[in-house]
Every structure is written in C-alpha cells, then in structure tokens.
Design an enzyme around this catalytic site. Structure first.
Site, PDB file in Angstrom:
ATOM      1  N   ASP A  72       3.176   0.222   0.139  1.00  0.00           N
ATOM      2  CA  ASP A  72       2.589   0.710   1.620  1.00  0.00           C
ATOM      3  C   ASP A  72       1.154  -0.082   1.306  1.00  0.00           C
ATOM      4  O   ASP A  72       0.391   0.587   0.373  1.00  0.00           O
ATOM      5  CB  ASP A  72       2.675   2.142   1.605  1.00  0.00           C
TER       6      ASP A  72
ATOM      7  N   LYS B  48      -6.317  -0.891  10.159  1.00  0.00           N
ATOM      8  CA  LYS B  48      -6.983  -1.049   9.327  1.00  0.00           C
ATOM      9  C   LYS B  48      -7.772  -2.409   9.293  1.00  0.00           C
ATOM     10  O   LYS B  48      -8.821  -2.797   9.345  1.00  0.00           O
ATOM     11  CB  LYS B  48      -6.549  -0.629   7.600  1.00  0.00           C
TER      12      LYS B  48
ATOM     13  N   TRP C 153      -1.179   9.762   1.129  1.00  0.00           N
ATOM     14  CA  TRP C 153      -0.218   8.858   1.687  1.00  0.00           C
ATOM     15  C   TRP C 153       1.065   8.877   1.091  1.00  0.00           C
ATOM     16  O   TRP C 153       2.296   8.845   1.623  1.00  0.00           O
ATOM     17  CB  TRP C 153      -0.785   7.503   2.207  1.00  0.00           C
TER      18      TRP C 153
END
Length: 367
Positions: A179, A203, A105
């Site tokens: 993040d 999530k 990511w």
C-alpha cells in the site's frame, strides 16, 4: 494577500499548474466542445486521456511489461478488501496472509483481510508505539502464505520504509503487496520487487475517487467467488479498466499530474526535492526542545511529518496562529493527536520554509 500552503494529509494539495490547466479546459477539452466530466468514457476523447495517463505512469515508475496498470474506484480502504478477495484464492482455503504491522493503515488492512482468510502478524511496531519499521530480519513469515502485505508509508503515524523488501522471501512464491497510497511517485522504486502496488490517488496523484493498482500478470485470475466482478483484477485488466464506468475526471487530473511530474524531471528529480523538504523540517524539529518528532530517524516519512508541542496546552493557539499565517490543515489525526505536516510532491519547498519560520517564531513567543 497571504500565500496559502495546504498541509492536508488527503485530499491534498495539487500542483498549481495542473489546476490552472484543468480550469482552462473545464468547459472545452481540446476543442471537443465538452468538459471531460461530460464525455463518454468509451468515446475517442476520453480513450486518448486514459491511454496517455497509463503510458505516462508506466514511464514514470518504469513499470515492467508483465504488470497491468488498473484504474479502480474504492480508495485505499476499499482496496484493503479487494486485495484479499483477489489473492487469498491463490492458496487452498482458508489461506493465510502475512502482515508487517507499522501503524494505523496496516491495522485497517488487517481488519479487512480477516474477513476473507487467516492473518499472521509477521512483525509489529506496536511495542514502540508505531515509531519504527520492524527490521527485515525480525519478520516471522508463513510458509505458503497467499501474500505479504506492507504499508510502505503510514500517513497517520509518519513511518516510512527506507528499504526495499526482498524478492526471495522464505515463503516461496508469496508476492509482496504494498500500500503506497501516501508516497507513490515520491521516490524511485523497483516495481519488480512487488507483486502488487496500490494507492488511493488523493495524496500524490489527484482527487479522491481513483485508486491505482499495479499488478503482476501471474497474480490475475485468483479472485474468490465472493469478489464483485467490478473489483476482480482479471476482469478489470481484460477490459482495460473499462468494465464499468471509471472515475473519468479523476483519471484526467491524474494524467495532468503525471505530465507535470515528467516536466519536473521525473520521479528521481522529485525524490531529491522531497529529501530536501523533509530534511529541512526534521532538522529544525531535532534542533529544538519546544517540539518533538517521535519516529525513529531511520523510519521517518518524507511525506507525512507528525510532531508534538511539548506543552500541548498551546495546540489551539498554534493552529489558530498557523491559519492566520496561511498555513492550513496542520492538526494531527484524531487517533494520535498533535500536529502533522503532509509535504507531498506538490508542496513547494517555500511552503516548508514558511512552516519552519512560523514554528521558530511561535516557539520564541511562547517559550
């Protein structure tokens, strides 16, 4: 009937109580005669929903008063572009953003940021195969950087920061952008250590389509001219996340999740549950040579646990038998292979116990 446990990395399992409440309110929210999906986003019914969600999130994370909470669209990947469009303008152009590269990511974030300015890789875990977070004293930061970007939990690689970054970085006024898509609300954090925290909802918060941004007020108003108005944090903040139609139903579900978290005892109580759940799985992985986890122990994620069978010819059988036993979505990401168990807040410890019991039995049968 076999109990089903969903280990998907996202969109991920939601608390059963939340789904039951949403089902009960589907056709008629609180006597309004409307589903939340049918409401005007500017009507009093939805305005009460979004206000409660924002208030509950601020309480859960102890968000200071000088931070704005924004509800946006675009997901975590979209925010990887929205961040540089909002922060690169803080410095003379072309500005530089620092990145600590910890996995897949972060790599996506770096790729996006390069479109809007310069990128400096301040530290990287690539040499280790992204199995560790580079120690803080190894970071080579840029004086005068526009910001420092961290992905504090790598969903794919299973690497998580177990330390909070320094407030007084040697870069001066560079804010830390985190993040936290795949571990927000799973552990206690000090929001004041970050300039920006963002995360896709799918999530630990709710359904896909909603992105949460928590941004310090002094970082508003620096968007590049090319930044779309709907993604300019100052415009969104000035309009209380109502500049355009927000993802109303996703915000409603997020609000129910926030209420559920408060009923569980809040983030501190949830962190203790997550320590117990992840510890149960890692303890088993460390006790056997049939499976392996390759992440350095001090950098292991509590939310996303990748593991590999030593004999990978058994992968298909493992997944098939796991499904038969009600254990779903255990296949690892295509970029890294193997298996991955995502054990977010809504995964009960019973699910982890069922997974470990299955893994033990599978190893016994195939050893």
């Amino acid at each position: 009937m076999t109990t089903i446990y969903n280990f998907s990395a996202g969109p991920a399992v939601l608390p059963k109580e939340v789904l039951q409440q949403a089902a009960a309110e589907m056709l008629d929210w609180h006597g309004s005669g409307m589903s939340v999906m049918e409401m005007s986003h500017r009507g009093p019914e939805f305005m009460s929903i979004i206000a409660a969600a924002q208030s509950d999130l601020r309480e859960l994370l102890a968000v200071p008063d000088n931070y704005k909470i924004l509800f946006l669209q675009g997901g975590g990947l979209g925010e990887n572009a929205i961040v540089p469009m909002n922060l690169m303008g803080r410095k003379p152009q072309p500005a530089t953003a620092d990145f600590v590269h910890t996995g897949s990511w972060t790599g996506k974030s770096i790729k996006e940021a390069k479109k809007y300015g310069n990128v400096n890789i301040a530290a990287s875990g690539e040499a280790s195969g992204f199995t560790t977070v580079p120690p803080r004293d190894s970071w080579k930061l840029t004086p005068g950087a526009a910001y420092v970007h961290l992905c504090t939990n790598e969903t794919i690689d299973g690497v998580e920061y177990q330390f909070a970054p320094d407030v007084a970085l040697e870069t001066g006024d560079a804010p830390i952008v985190a993040d936290m898509s795949s571990h927000i609300l799973s552990r206690v954090i000090d929001v004041s250590k970050y300039g920006v925290i963002f995360g896709g909802a799918q999530k630990n918060i709710g359904p896909a389509g909603l992105t949460i941004v928590i941004v310090r007020e002094d970082l508003l108003g620096h968007a590049l001219p090319i930044c779309p108005s709907a993604f300019d944090w100052k415009i969104v903040a000035d309009n209380d996340s109502m500049y355009n139609t927000p993802p109303t139903y996703a915000i409603y579900i997020a609000g129910l999740v926030f209420q559920w978290l408060k009923q569980q005892g809040g983030v501190a109580a949830m962190e203790q549950k997550n320590i117990a759940k992840s510890g149960l799985l890692y303890d088993y992985l460390d006790s056997t040579d049939f499976y392996e986890n390759r992440v350095e122990k001090g950098s292991r994620s509590r939310m996303n646990v990748p593991f590999y069978l030593k004999d990978e010819s058994l992968n298909a059988a493992f997944l098939a038998e796991a499904k038969t036993n009600g254990l779903l979505q255990l296949k690892g990401h295509k970029s890294v292979g193997g298996m991955r168990a995502s054990i977010y807040n809504a995964m009960p410890i019973d699910g982890v116990q069922a997974l470990v019991s299955f893994m033990q039995e599978f190893a016994r049968k195939h050893s």
